[in-house]
Enzyme design. Structure first.
Site, PDB file in Angstrom:
ATOM      1  N   ASP A 236       0.927  -1.307  -0.142  1.00 10.64           N
ATOM      2  CA  ASP A 236      -0.181   0.079  -0.157  1.00 10.64           C
ATOM      3  C   ASP A 236       0.650   1.148  -0.250  1.00 10.64           C
ATOM      4  O   ASP A 236       0.771   2.007   0.956  1.00 10.64           O
ATOM      5  CB  ASP A 236      -1.036  -0.037   1.180  1.00 10.64           C
ATOM      6  CG  ASP A 236      -0.256   0.007   2.724  1.00 10.64           C
ATOM      7  OD1 ASP A 236       0.995  -0.316   2.613  1.00 10.64           O
ATOM      8  OD2 ASP A 236      -0.942   0.451   3.601  1.00 10.64           O
TER       9      ASP A 236
ATOM     10  N   ASP B 144       6.713   1.570   2.072  1.00  6.12           N
ATOM     11  CA  ASP B 144       6.518   0.771   0.955  1.00  6.12           C
ATOM     12  C   ASP B 144       7.473   1.037  -0.387  1.00  6.12           C
ATOM     13  O   ASP B 144       7.750   0.087  -1.028  1.00  6.12           O
ATOM     14  CB  ASP B 144       5.088   0.580   0.556  1.00  6.12           C
ATOM     15  CG  ASP B 144       4.152   0.523   1.766  1.00  6.12           C
ATOM     16  OD1 ASP B 144       3.618  -0.355   2.048  1.00  6.12           O
ATOM     17  OD2 ASP B 144       4.193   1.386   2.694  1.00  6.12           O
TER      18      ASP B 144
ATOM     19  N   ASN C  70      -2.264   2.791   3.519  1.00  7.50           N
ATOM     20  CA  ASN C  70      -1.601   4.020   3.733  1.00  7.50           C
ATOM     21  C   ASN C  70      -2.469   5.361   3.023  1.00  7.50           C
ATOM     22  O   ASN C  70      -2.651   6.362   3.670  1.00  7.50           O
ATOM     23  CB  ASN C  70      -0.304   4.249   3.305  1.00  7.50           C
ATOM     24  CG  ASN C  70       0.601   3.448   4.352  1.00  7.50           C
ATOM     25  OD1 ASN C  70       0.468   3.149   5.481  1.00  7.50           O
ATOM     26  ND2 ASN C  70       1.804   2.745   3.691  1.00  7.50           N
TER      27      ASN C  70
ATOM     28  N   THR D 121       2.991  -5.979   2.786  1.00  6.08           N
ATOM     29  CA  THR D 121       3.421  -4.902   3.766  1.00  6.08           C
ATOM     30  C   THR D 121       2.250  -4.047   3.738  1.00  6.08           C
ATOM     31  O   THR D 121       2.811  -2.699   4.393  1.00  6.08           O
ATOM     32  CB  THR D 121       4.636  -4.286   3.097  1.00  6.08           C
ATOM     33  OG1 THR D 121       4.393  -3.626   1.695  1.00  6.08           O
ATOM     34  CG2 THR D 121       5.834  -5.331   2.906  1.00  6.08           C
TER      35      THR D 121
ATOM     36  N   PHE E 200      -0.410  -0.655  12.704  1.00  7.87           N
ATOM     37  CA  PHE E 200      -1.370  -0.002  11.646  1.00  7.87           C
ATOM     38  C   PHE E 200      -2.002  -1.233  10.459  1.00  7.87           C
ATOM     39  O   PHE E 200      -3.046  -1.139  10.343  1.00  7.87           O
ATOM     40  CB  PHE E 200      -0.682   0.978  10.794  1.00  7.87           C
ATOM     41  CG  PHE E 200      -1.504   1.467   9.507  1.00  7.87           C
ATOM     42  CD1 PHE E 200      -2.294   2.465   9.943  1.00  7.87           C
ATOM     43  CD2 PHE E 200      -1.306   1.099   8.315  1.00  7.87           C
ATOM     44  CE1 PHE E 200      -3.149   2.828   8.828  1.00  7.87           C
ATOM     45  CE2 PHE E 200      -1.885   1.652   7.306  1.00  7.87           C
ATOM     46  CZ  PHE E 200      -2.798   2.620   7.489  1.00  7.87           C
ATOM     47  N   ASN E 201      -1.108  -1.946  10.073  1.00  8.62           N
ATOM     48  CA  ASN E 201      -1.451  -2.908   9.096  1.00  8.62           C
ATOM     49  C   ASN E 201      -2.367  -3.936   9.587  1.00  8.62           C
ATOM     50  O   ASN E 201      -3.585  -4.311   9.103  1.00  8.62           O
ATOM     51  CB  ASN E 201      -0.223  -3.668   8.461  1.00  8.62           C
ATOM     52  CG  ASN E 201       0.607  -2.872   7.648  1.00  8.62           C
ATOM     53  OD1 ASN E 201       0.093  -1.929   7.112  1.00  8.62           O
ATOM     54  ND2 ASN E 201       1.896  -3.520   7.257  1.00  8.62           N
TER      55      ASN E 201
ATOM     56  N   HIS F  41       9.869   0.201   8.006  1.00  7.88           N
ATOM     57  CA  HIS F  41       9.008  -0.762   8.375  1.00  7.88           C
ATOM     58  C   HIS F  41       8.896  -2.074   7.366  1.00  7.88           C
ATOM     59  O   HIS F  41       9.465  -2.932   7.484  1.00  7.88           O
ATOM     60  CB  HIS F  41       7.506  -0.392   8.781  1.00  7.88           C
ATOM     61  CG  HIS F  41       7.353   0.607   9.896  1.00  7.88           C
ATOM     62  ND1 HIS F  41       7.385   0.255  11.168  1.00  7.88           N
ATOM     63  CD2 HIS F  41       6.913   1.806   9.883  1.00  7.88           C
ATOM     64  CE1 HIS F  41       7.374   1.272  12.090  1.00  7.88           C
ATOM     65  NE2 HIS F  41       6.900   2.358  11.239  1.00  7.88           N
ATOM     66  N   ASP F  42       8.296  -1.786   6.312  1.00  7.26           N
ATOM     67  CA  ASP F  42       8.204  -2.592   5.287  1.00  7.26           C
ATOM     68  C   ASP F  42       9.543  -3.340   4.658  1.00  7.26           C
ATOM     69  O   ASP F  42       9.690  -4.414   4.043  1.00  7.26           O
ATOM     70  CB  ASP F  42       7.396  -2.159   4.118  1.00  7.26           C
ATOM     71  CG  ASP F  42       6.056  -1.593   4.689  1.00  7.26           C
ATOM     72  OD1 ASP F  42       5.733  -2.096   5.522  1.00  7.26           O
ATOM     73  OD2 ASP F  42       5.355  -0.768   4.007  1.00  7.26           O
TER      74      ASP F  42
END
Length: 303
Positions: A10, A15, A39, A123, A164-165, A232-233
């Site tokens: 996303d 990402d 996102n 992700t 979040f995800n 993060h991703d």
């Protein structure tokens, strides 16, 4: 041998960094990019994926996926990633079109046509993955593993409990964790340690066109502080390429789907509630210095 992967994503600024590496790393064979609302809305995440494939003149196909979570209302992360999801850089505008088929159809076709099991790298929210497993369960034996960014054993970043995800679509996360496919959970327990340091950020625009592009995006990323910014991703790919940099524990992960803990990933750390069974390999620590060295050298190698 490069690892065949599919990214379900996303984009989103972190990402974008992950897609950049997946498109270019010689030890990764990116077969397909599927997009999901997360996102930002799915029309924007799809556009952003197409911007990145065009930037690198890549022929990797992009398929648009779920515009909203399975059950709960959609909440974006515009406050972190900006209205477009990837502000700060002027990408080419002569973009290819996404595939005419949906993300779920594209995932099914790519997985079933592969000559070896494929690794899924989600992700964003896991909505497409859940719909795939429910609609086409025949794909399950053809998936080598899922290396998923999301979750936390401790503090969340959407609520005190939820990352979040998973928070975006907890029902999809529950389906994914119950599917019986090997899962590596790359959550906040490591991604909030593997921060790009100010020194790495300073060097990034000096290592070529790709470094300049990422640096421009990162300057619009509202998810960092003076200590560093989380990628993060990107940690999913670092795990695939350098698992030795991670400390992991096998455990059972349950996902909360309602109440004040909605979106929490609950790890059975003591093995007390599932007869000793596990459904995930959970990343609990990371060599943050190694991550910074790897990230900078990987971007430099792209040029």
């Amino acid at each position: 041998m490069s690892t065949k992967i599919i990214m379900d994503t996303d984009p989103g600024i972190d990402d974008a960094a992950a897609i950049t590496i997946a498109l270019n790393h010689p030890d990764l064979d990116l077969q397909l990019i599927t997009t999901v609302a997360g996102n930002v809305t799915v029309d924007k995440t799809t556009l952003n994926a197409l911007k990145l494939t065009r930037f690198f003149n890549s022929s990797v196909p992009v398929a648009a996926g779920a515009p909203q979570p399975l059950l709960k209302p959609f909440e974006d992360a515009v406050r972190i990633h900006g209205v477009s999801g990837m502000p700060g850089y002027d990408f080419p505008t002569d973009l290819a079109a996404p595939l005419s088929k949906t993300a779920v159809e594209a995932l099914r076709d790519q997985i079933m046509a592969a000559d070896e099991p494929i690794t899924l790298v989600p992700t964003g929210a896991y909505t497409n993955v859940a719909l795939l497993f429910k609609t086409y369960p025949e794909v399950l034996p053809h998936i080598k593993e899922i290396v998923a960014m999301g979750g936390a054993l401790g503090k969340g970043n959407m609520t005190s409990a939820a990352e979040f995800n998973v928070f975006t679509d907890p029902h999809a996360a529950e389906i994914m964790y119950q599917a019986g496919v090997p899962i590596v959970m790359v959550g906040l327990d490591v991604t909030m340690k593997a921060l790009l340091t100010p020194a790495t950020m300073e060097k990034l625009p000096t290592v070529g066109r790709t470094g300049k592009m990422l640096h421009a995006l990162f300057n619009h990323y509202n998810d960092g502080d003076q200590v560093g910014i989380p990628m993060h991703d990107v940690n999913t790919l670092f795990y695939l390429l350098h698992p030795e940099a991670f400390t992991t524990e096998k455990m059972w992960i349950d996902v909360q789907t309602d109440g004040p803990a909605n979106g929490e990933t609950v790890g059975d750390i003591r093995g007390a509630y599932h007869d000793g069974k596990t459904n995930a390999t959970v990343c609990v620590d990371i060599d943050a210095a190694a991550f910074n060295r790897w990230f900078l050298s990987t971007v430099a190698a792209i040029g």
